[in-house]
Motif scaffolding. Sequence first.
Motif, PDB file in Angstrom:
ATOM      1  N   SER A 199       0.847  -1.203   0.000  1.00 25.03           N
ATOM      2  CA  SER A 199       0.000   0.000   0.000  1.00 25.03           C
ATOM      3  C   SER A 199       0.880   1.250   0.000  1.00 25.03           C
ATOM      4  O   SER A 199       1.798   1.370   0.797  1.00 25.03           O
ATOM      5  CB  SER A 199      -0.900  -0.017   1.235  1.00 25.03           C
ATOM      6  OG  SER A 199      -1.582   1.191   1.392  1.00 25.03           O
ATOM      7  N   LYS A 201       2.233   4.872   0.591  1.00 25.01           N
ATOM      8  CA  LYS A 201       2.086   5.875   1.649  1.00 25.01           C
ATOM      9  C   LYS A 201       2.329   7.270   1.080  1.00 25.01           C
ATOM     10  O   LYS A 201       3.259   7.481   0.310  1.00 25.01           O
ATOM     11  CB  LYS A 201       3.090   5.560   2.766  1.00 25.01           C
ATOM     12  CG  LYS A 201       3.312   6.658   3.789  1.00 25.01           C
ATOM     13  CD  LYS A 201       2.431   6.502   5.021  1.00 25.01           C
ATOM     14  CE  LYS A 201       2.260   7.803   5.759  1.00 25.01           C
ATOM     15  NZ  LYS A 201       2.336   7.790   7.166  1.00 25.01           N
ATOM     16  N   ASN A 308     -15.529   4.486   8.040  1.00 24.92           N
ATOM     17  CA  ASN A 308     -14.949   3.606   7.012  1.00 24.92           C
ATOM     18  C   ASN A 308     -15.807   3.468   5.763  1.00 24.92           C
ATOM     19  O   ASN A 308     -15.281   3.364   4.663  1.00 24.92           O
ATOM     20  CB  ASN A 308     -14.689   2.223   7.599  1.00 24.92           C
ATOM     21  CG  ASN A 308     -13.590   2.269   8.648  1.00 24.92           C
ATOM     22  OD1 ASN A 308     -12.700   3.127   8.581  1.00 24.92           O
ATOM     23  ND2 ASN A 308     -13.644   1.381   9.612  1.00 24.92           N
ATOM     24  N   LYS A 312     -14.258   6.947   3.846  1.00 21.73           N
ATOM     25  CA  LYS A 312     -13.199   6.286   3.068  1.00 21.73           C
ATOM     26  C   LYS A 312     -13.665   5.806   1.691  1.00 21.73           C
ATOM     27  O   LYS A 312     -12.919   5.138   0.989  1.00 21.73           O
ATOM     28  CB  LYS A 312     -12.615   5.125   3.878  1.00 21.73           C
ATOM     29  CG  LYS A 312     -11.764   5.587   5.076  1.00 21.73           C
ATOM     30  CD  LYS A 312     -11.070   4.422   5.750  1.00 21.73           C
ATOM     31  CE  LYS A 312     -10.244   4.912   6.943  1.00 21.73           C
ATOM     32  NZ  LYS A 312      -9.788   3.760   7.762  1.00 21.73           N
ATOM     33  N   ASN A 342      -7.120   5.769   2.580  1.00 19.83           N
ATOM     34  CA  ASN A 342      -7.283   4.324   2.778  1.00 19.83           C
ATOM     35  C   ASN A 342      -5.952   3.593   2.958  1.00 19.83           C
ATOM     36  O   ASN A 342      -5.916   2.359   2.898  1.00 19.83           O
ATOM     37  CB  ASN A 342      -8.039   3.718   1.588  1.00 19.83           C
ATOM     38  CG  ASN A 342      -9.536   3.913   1.718  1.00 19.83           C
ATOM     39  OD1 ASN A 342     -10.191   3.239   2.506  1.00 19.83           O
ATOM     40  ND2 ASN A 342     -10.076   4.862   0.961  1.00 19.83           N
ATOM     41  N   HIS A 343      -4.890   4.362   3.136  1.00 19.17           N
ATOM     42  CA  HIS A 343      -3.564   3.765   3.258  1.00 19.17           C
ATOM     43  C   HIS A 343      -3.540   2.649   4.310  1.00 19.17           C
ATOM     44  O   HIS A 343      -4.026   2.824   5.427  1.00 19.17           O
ATOM     45  CB  HIS A 343      -2.561   4.858   3.633  1.00 19.17           C
ATOM     46  CG  HIS A 343      -1.199   4.331   3.931  1.00 19.17           C
ATOM     47  ND1 HIS A 343      -0.435   3.686   2.987  1.00 19.17           N
ATOM     48  CD2 HIS A 343      -0.467   4.331   5.082  1.00 19.17           C
ATOM     49  CE1 HIS A 343       0.707   3.323   3.541  1.00 19.17           C
ATOM     50  NE2 HIS A 343       0.708   3.692   4.813  1.00 19.17           N
ATOM     51  N   LEU A 344      -2.996   1.506   3.936  1.00 19.03           N
ATOM     52  CA  LEU A 344      -2.903   0.379   4.864  1.00 19.03           C
ATOM     53  C   LEU A 344      -1.465   0.249   5.345  1.00 19.03           C
ATOM     54  O   LEU A 344      -0.527   0.259   4.543  1.00 19.03           O
ATOM     55  CB  LEU A 344      -3.344  -0.913   4.163  1.00 19.03           C
ATOM     56  CG  LEU A 344      -4.760  -0.892   3.549  1.00 19.03           C
ATOM     57  CD1 LEU A 344      -5.030  -2.186   2.793  1.00 19.03           C
ATOM     58  CD2 LEU A 344      -5.819  -0.685   4.630  1.00 19.03           C
ATOM     59  N   ASP A 354      -5.075   0.938  10.449  1.00 21.14           N
ATOM     60  CA  ASP A 354      -5.895   0.768   9.251  1.00 21.14           C
ATOM     61  C   ASP A 354      -6.971  -0.287   9.522  1.00 21.14           C
ATOM     62  O   ASP A 354      -6.949  -0.975  10.539  1.00 21.14           O
ATOM     63  CB  ASP A 354      -5.020   0.378   8.063  1.00 21.14           C
ATOM     64  CG  ASP A 354      -4.350  -0.965   8.288  1.00 21.14           C
ATOM     65  OD1 ASP A 354      -5.055  -1.985   8.441  1.00 21.14           O
ATOM     66  OD2 ASP A 354      -3.110  -0.995   8.353  1.00 21.14           O
ATOM     67  N   GLU A 355      -7.910  -0.395   8.578  1.00 21.82           N
ATOM     68  CA  GLU A 355      -9.023  -1.317   8.789  1.00 21.82           C
ATOM     69  C   GLU A 355      -8.577  -2.774   8.872  1.00 21.82           C
ATOM     70  O   GLU A 355      -9.179  -3.558   9.601  1.00 21.82           O
ATOM     71  CB  GLU A 355     -10.017  -1.183   7.628  1.00 21.82           C
ATOM     72  CG  GLU A 355     -10.934   0.007   7.753  1.00 21.82           C
ATOM     73  CD  GLU A 355     -11.904   0.069   6.575  1.00 21.82           C
ATOM     74  OE1 GLU A 355     -11.589   0.806   5.632  1.00 21.82           O
ATOM     75  OE2 GLU A 355     -12.930  -0.630   6.602  1.00 21.82           O
TER      76      GLU A 355
END
Lengths: 501, 501
Positions: A199, A201, A308, A312, A342-344, A354-355
């Motif tokens: 992901s 950044k 979310n 998001k 939405n950066h993981l 993050d989610e």
Amino acid sequence: MAETEWNKLGVYLRETQILGSIHNTLYWDQNTGMPRKGASWRSEQLTYIAKNLHRRNSSEEFFNLIKSAEVELLDSENNSDKKQILEGKKRNIELLIKEYNREKNLDPLLVELLAKAKSKGYESWQEAKRKSNFDIFLPFFEDLIKLRIEEAKQISDKYSPWETLAQPYEPDMTLKWLKKIFKPIKEIIPSLIPKIKKSKKYEWDLSPESQQNLCSKLLDEFGRDKDLVVIAKSPHPFSITLGPEDYRITTRIVDGQPFSSFLATAHEWGHSIYEQGLPSQSHQWFAWPLGQATSMGVHESQSLFWENRIVKSKSFSKRFFKEFISEGCSFENHFDLWKSINHLKVGLNRVEADEVTYGLHILIRTELEIDLIEGDLSPKDIPNEWNKRYKELLGIEPSNDSEGCLQDVHWSEGAFGYFPSYLLGHIISAQISCQLERDIGLIDNLIEDGEYEKIIFWLKDNIHKYGRAVNSMELVKNITNEELTSHYFISHLRSKINDFC
Amino acid sequence: MAETEWNKLGVYLRETQILGSIHNTLYWDQNTGMPRKGASWRSEQLTYIAKNLHRRNSSEEFFNLIKSAEVELLDSENNSDKKQILEGKKRNIELLIKEYNREKNLDPLLVELLAKAKSKGYESWQEAKRKSNFDIFLPFFEDLIKLRIEEAKQISDKYSPWETLAQPYEPDMTLKWLKKIFKPIKEIIPSLIPKIKKSKKYEWDLSPESQQNLCSKLLDEFGRDKDLVVIAKSPHPFSITLGPEDYRITTRIVDGQPFSSFLATAHEWGHSIYEQGLPSQSHQWFAWPLGQATSMGVHESQSLFWENRIVKSKSFSKRFFKEFISEGCSFENHFDLWKSINHLKVGLNRVEADEVTYGLHILIRTELEIDLIEGDLSPKDIPNEWNKRYKELLGIEPSNDSEGCLQDVHWSEGAFGYFPSYLLGHIISAQISCQLERDIGLIDNLIEDGEYEKIIFWLKDNIHKYGRAVNSMELVKNITNEELTSHYFISHLRSKINDFC
């Protein structure tokens, strides 16, 4: 108002509610305005209220009022209530008796000691966190654990000690049920971690003023009534209700995290809009159990939905792109904004997580506190155990206690059994969101058309308006025709990874 | 703590203090954070606290505790207290009995109705002021007057109705005494008005951010401890104590009045520093009458001292000139700053009034409310009477009720008898300032050397530390070896006019 037994009970509950809302006002001020040295006197005030609340909630007078109202209610010959109202009244009585039974066995001295231990715990945790020194917090933490174990023992219901403490947050929850729900998450998420590293950044930031403006615009977008909902800053974001028409939200600015305050605002808005949709608002069950939220898991599902699912989403980034640009964000198009928000990334901090990895933060805390309350984990071993489990599940380790086991406020206030609600919230939110889309269309389309009112109406009509009429498991089943399952959440995470990694 | 009767009374008073400080916290939040729609529930909370405070302050249990403590105290054979402590204890008992006697005759229903009427009065006044429509406020105003007259009747002490209501603000004050003190002011000030018109007005303003920065720097200059004293914004500036180590101050920004927030901050700081210097701080008389301010007149003398004697002094302008420049003020030298902050101008607004005409604003209000409570002035005639008396005394007339009789909050909260305290404050401040200069040197010199600590020490040692040990008249006499007189205040005004007109 007629002099019925029911109304007499209502008057009693109303005064309890006044006292409870005063408690919330003191708590709000403690976190948003109070000078540091005010802590010790605030603790005296909160203890005074806690003692009086306990006295009211465990008094013989209260029990007699409930019983008289129940007798009046069951006198079916003279009862002209419609079926739905009658069911509601019965449920209220059932919940009141349940809670009375919890309170009546508690020693008032324990209640007082607990209130003081919570204030001291919170105060020492703040210092410990600032100095990144767990030892400052340890003696108060040990006290809190001891007192809460004693509390569970005095309540002595059909649940295990940890389950007993968790009941106010998630009624009817058992460890067995929780393990079943969490199992797939514990098995699957670690395997997704290697993918997350792809992901992208984006390194950027926004001035505190710009973040504040964006938060304010976000609430305007959602339709906030400024005469009803107030926003302030606090070290830990939260939402609280101080009266039937008095809602408060806090956020905070985190250096280098331009979305932190924005997402926290969306999150707390979700909590607040749930409270605003409860039947207390219409005064139907105001001050009664049915006017309250059914569980913290459902509460979190509502906050996470706005954080979310709404903020998001791709169409929200499209819609809000120009606002971010006008506040100094330099992305070329809304796709970059969408990707950035939405950066993981595997990290040490739960609130900023993050989610995908969020669930692992919860699993660690939940398992640790169960071991503290029911197992043989000693409070002094928390820093080591915390770091060990982070290494095992997330592959990273905190370099100090402040970014490790001291990061969250909950334990410092003696709140054991609360953490799972966050992950249950993710799971509930995912399952409910699918149903919402089946009922009123894709969330992306709704946002594109600015249909927030339509979304709020659906949430209110399917979730909020029920208050505590059903527990969270029944609520989810009623809405989705399916038992609660982590399946929807996991597939949401997989699609997220496909989009961003 | 030994199980003496004295200590038992202390425990009771402490719990009363907790309840009182909760009331103050609710009041603080109402004015600094609460959303508009929260007003009605806040009124329920405040009423609940007021009812409970009255119950505690008028209970037989309380009376018995006072009496037992008194018996113990007078048992001189077994009493080992030193003379000074003994005197303090006797004074505490005397004040407690005095207050108990006021409270015991009050009908609890009246207390409840009054608490509600105050909230409703405040709410309707806000709307009336916004819409500049006295009629919106009138029915609630009439209620408040009726209820407060009834209160004075129920208390039924040796004072007239208006005097009875004024006692909590200015103990032992009589109308006769007040008229004597105010007489020279009413005679002399109007004759000074023509001269005022020569005072030069500087048209300029500062951004809200700059004003905020200056207020913050001002408190730093005075030595504010941020962990002890918090500052916020409210529609009407005030200072309040929420706990023995929790002080709050508010200010507000007024368009076109660059000094308004700055002077209000200095003013509220003066109130706060008095409260911080009371013996409650050392916990010697904490929760006892002697730990409280002796009167609102003395309270105002302290706030006015910081506003008028410190901030409006020549050397303060010299000292703070660079701060004003760095915040965007474009004066060429500190003389202009000094002249601008001391600008004299006949105006309609009390809070923004200059030192010379301030007293006339108070005279009008005081005479009006005496006529409302004891005379034949009808509430509905207030707008006309207000405008008439402004024309007579100040030579100007408001163009609407918002800038006229609706400008102040006090009557909306039923606070009759409070206004004279402001003018008494000016008079006391002038007389005390002369003594301070005789004792520790010219204020201008002290400021030039940044000797704020020395000033605070003198104030604390001569005024604050006595709490309610003596009333305001005795206090002034003890400090200055002279009865309170308006002579010092009038000569201060004359020298002001010589400087600026």
